[in-house]
Design a protein around this motif. Structure first.
Motif, PDB file in Angstrom:
ATOM      1  N   ASN A 117       0.861  -1.002   0.131  1.00  0.00           N
ATOM      2  CA  ASN A 117      -0.106   0.170   0.097  1.00  0.00           C
ATOM      3  C   ASN A 117       0.510   1.066   0.095  1.00  0.00           C
ATOM      4  O   ASN A 117       0.337   2.788  -0.009  1.00  0.00           O
ATOM      5  N   ILE A 118       2.092   0.980  -0.382  1.00  0.00           N
ATOM      6  CA  ILE A 118       2.942   2.340  -0.259  1.00  0.00           C
ATOM      7  C   ILE A 118       2.504   2.763  -1.526  1.00  0.00           C
ATOM      8  O   ILE A 118       3.287   2.413  -2.404  1.00  0.00           O
ATOM      9  N   VAL A 119       2.406   4.057  -1.136  1.00  0.00           N
ATOM     10  CA  VAL A 119       2.726   4.652  -3.216  1.00  0.00           C
ATOM     11  C   VAL A 119       3.088   6.257  -2.731  1.00  0.00           C
ATOM     12  O   VAL A 119       4.010   6.983  -2.024  1.00  0.00           O
ATOM     13  N   TYR A 120       3.292   6.938  -3.734  1.00  0.00           N
ATOM     14  CA  TYR A 120       4.670   7.776  -4.146  1.00  0.00           C
ATOM     15  C   TYR A 120       3.020   9.219  -3.822  1.00  0.00           C
ATOM     16  O   TYR A 120       1.898   9.410  -4.137  1.00  0.00           O
ATOM     17  N   TRP A 121       3.746  10.350  -3.270  1.00  0.00           N
ATOM     18  CA  TRP A 121       2.361  11.422  -3.210  1.00  0.00           C
ATOM     19  C   TRP A 121       2.800  13.132  -3.905  1.00  0.00           C
ATOM     20  O   TRP A 121       4.287  12.820  -3.260  1.00  0.00           O
ATOM     21  N   GLY A 122       2.168  13.369  -3.806  1.00  0.00           N
ATOM     22  CA  GLY A 122       2.768  14.674  -3.600  1.00  0.00           C
ATOM     23  C   GLY A 122       2.597  15.362  -5.794  1.00  0.00           C
ATOM     24  O   GLY A 122       1.913  14.651  -6.164  1.00  0.00           O
TER      25      GLY A 122
ATOM     26  N   PHE B 123       6.722  12.547  -5.090  1.00  0.00           N
ATOM     27  CA  PHE B 123       7.516  11.156  -5.426  1.00  0.00           C
ATOM     28  C   PHE B 123       7.912  11.151  -3.482  1.00  0.00           C
ATOM     29  O   PHE B 123       8.909  11.063  -3.591  1.00  0.00           O
ATOM     30  N   GLN B 124       6.835  11.585  -3.030  1.00  0.00           N
ATOM     31  CA  GLN B 124       7.197  11.499  -1.285  1.00  0.00           C
ATOM     32  C   GLN B 124       6.358  10.187  -1.062  1.00  0.00           C
ATOM     33  O   GLN B 124       5.383   9.525  -1.989  1.00  0.00           O
ATOM     34  N   LEU B 125       7.023   9.508  -0.396  1.00  0.00           N
ATOM     35  CA  LEU B 125       6.999   7.609   0.181  1.00  0.00           C
ATOM     36  C   LEU B 125       6.209   7.961   0.358  1.00  0.00           C
ATOM     37  O   LEU B 125       5.934   7.963   2.255  1.00  0.00           O
TER      38      LEU B 125
ATOM     39  N   ARG C 213       4.899  10.202   5.466  1.00  0.00           N
ATOM     40  CA  ARG C 213       5.211  10.960   3.756  1.00  0.00           C
ATOM     41  C   ARG C 213       6.789  10.968   4.331  1.00  0.00           C
ATOM     42  O   ARG C 213       6.950  11.300   5.188  1.00  0.00           O
ATOM     43  N   TYR C 214       7.946  10.285   3.836  1.00  0.00           N
ATOM     44  CA  TYR C 214       9.323   9.754   3.348  1.00  0.00           C
ATOM     45  C   TYR C 214       9.702   9.967   2.170  1.00  0.00           C
ATOM     46  O   TYR C 214       9.245  10.480   0.941  1.00  0.00           O
TER      47      TYR C 214
END
Length: 296
Positions: free
Chosen positions: A159-164, A170-172, A198-199
Motif C-alpha cells: 500500500n506504499i504509494v508516491y504522493w505530492g 515522489f514522497q513515499l 511521508r518520506y
C-alpha cells in the motif's frame, strides 16, 4: 473549383511573419519586441497560429488536387500560359511537386491535440533532441517506479504509494502501522496525514533532481517547438510561393474566361507589343461598369 480554397498567400505571409519575429538578433537576443512580450493568453495565441498552419497545409493539399484535375484537361489547344501554371516541373510547367513536404508537415505532430492545447508536440522521429530528452524523462520515471516496488518488498507492504506534486513529488506515503516499526535510517520524514507518514530517501532525491532537470529541458523544447516547425516550413518558402503564384495566375485566367463567356458584348484579347516606351492603346473600348449601368 477555387471558391472553397483558403487564402494560401495570406496564411503563408502570417507564418513567415512569425518566423521573422522570432529571429535572434546580435548576441543571441530576440530581435523582435513580440518575442519578449509576456503573452497572458499564450495558449489561445498558440491555437490561432496552429489553426492558421493547419489551414495552410490543407490549402496546399487542395491546390495539388485542383492542378491534378485541370492538368487532365490539357490539350494542344490549351494556351501556353495556362499550361505553364497547371503542369508540374517534370512536365514542362512550373507547378512544384510539394506532396512529400506537405505530408511530412501534416504528420509531424498531433493536429487534434495541438488545436486543443495550443502546443506542438512533435511525433517520434521529427525532432531528434525532443526524442532524446523524452526518452530520459521516461527512463527516470521507470527508475522511480522500480524503486518503489523494491521499497514495498523491503517493508512488506503493497500500500506504499508516491504522493505530492511539483517539487514535492515522489514522497513515499507509508501507512502508520508500517511506519511505526523500525524504519530504515535513510528514510527522511517530510510530511504526514492521519494514518500515514511521508518520506524521502537519498535515492529518490537524486533521481528526482535528474528528472526535474530533464523535464525543464523538455518544457523548453516544447515552448520553442511551434517556431521550430514554422522555421523548418519557411525553409521551403520559394516552393510554397511558387504554388501561390500559380494559383493566383489560374484565378485571374478563370475570372477573365468567366467574364468573357458571360458577357453580352464582343470580346478580344490584348495584343502585347515590344516597345521601348510603355503604352496602352484602346480602340472601341467599353468600360464594363458603365455598360452594365446604362444597358437597361
Amino acid at each position: 473549383v477555387l471558391k472553397s480554397q483558403v487564402d494560401i498567400e495570406r496564411l503563408l505571409r502570417k507564418i513567415y511573419s512569425v518566423v521573422s519575429q522570432n529571429q535572434k538578433g546580435q548576441g543571441g537576443q530576440d530581435a523582435h519586441p513580440t518575442t519578449r512580450a509576456i503573452m497572458y493568453e499564450n495558449a489561445t495565441y498558440g491555437k490561432h497560429k496552429i489553426l492558421d498552419f493547419v489551414s495552410l497545409l490543407d490549402g496546399l493539399e487542395k491546390a495539388k488536387s485542383i492542378v491534378k484535375i485541370l492538368s487532365a484537361l490539357v490539350s494542344d489547344a490549351t494556351p501556353p500560359v495556362l499550361r505553364r501554371v497547371i503542369a508540374r516541373t517534370e512536365d514542362g510547367g512550373v507547378f512544384p511537386d510539394a506532396s512529400e513536404k506537405v505530408r511530412f508537415f501534416q504528420s509531424s505532430f498531433d493536429q487534434t491535440k495541438a488545436k486543443k492545447d495550443g502546443v506542438i508536440i512533435p511525433n517520434k522521429g521529427v525532432n531528434a533532441t525532443y526524442d532524446k530528452v523524452l526518452a530520459e524523462v521516461e527512463m527516470y520515471n521507470t527508475k522511480l517506479k522500480d524503486y518503489i516496488q523494491k521499497q514495498r518488498r523491503r517493508l512488506g507492504c503493497n500500500n506504499i504509494v508516491y504522493w505530492g506534486s511539483g517539487r514535492n513529488r515522489f514522497q513515499l506515503e507509508v501507512p502508520e502501522d508500517v511506519a511505526s516499526r523500525n524504519m530504515p535510517n535513510e528514510y527522511e520524514l517530510k510530511s504526514q496525514r492521519k494514518g500515514f507518514r511521508r518520506y524521502r530517501t537519498p535515492v529518490i532525491n537524486n533521481l528526482f533532481d535528474q528528472l526535474f532537470e530533464v523535464e525543464e529541458e523538455l518544457d523548453s523544447i516544447l515552448k520553442d517547438s511551434l517556431c521550430d516547425l514554422f522555421r523548418s516550413f519557411i525553409e521551403h518558402f520559394e516552393m510554397w510561393d511558387t504554388i501561390v503564384q500559380c494559383l493566383s495566375t489560374l484565378d485571374v485566367l478563370m475570372s477573365l474566361a468567366t467574364y468573357s463567356a458571360c458577357g453580352d458584348t464582343e470580346m478580344t484579347r490584348p495584343e502585347v507589343c515590344l516597345s521601348r516606351v510603355p503604352f496602352l492603346e484602346i480602340r472601341s473600348g467599353r468600360h464594363p461598369a458603365i455598360v452594365d449601368t446604362y444597358s437597361g
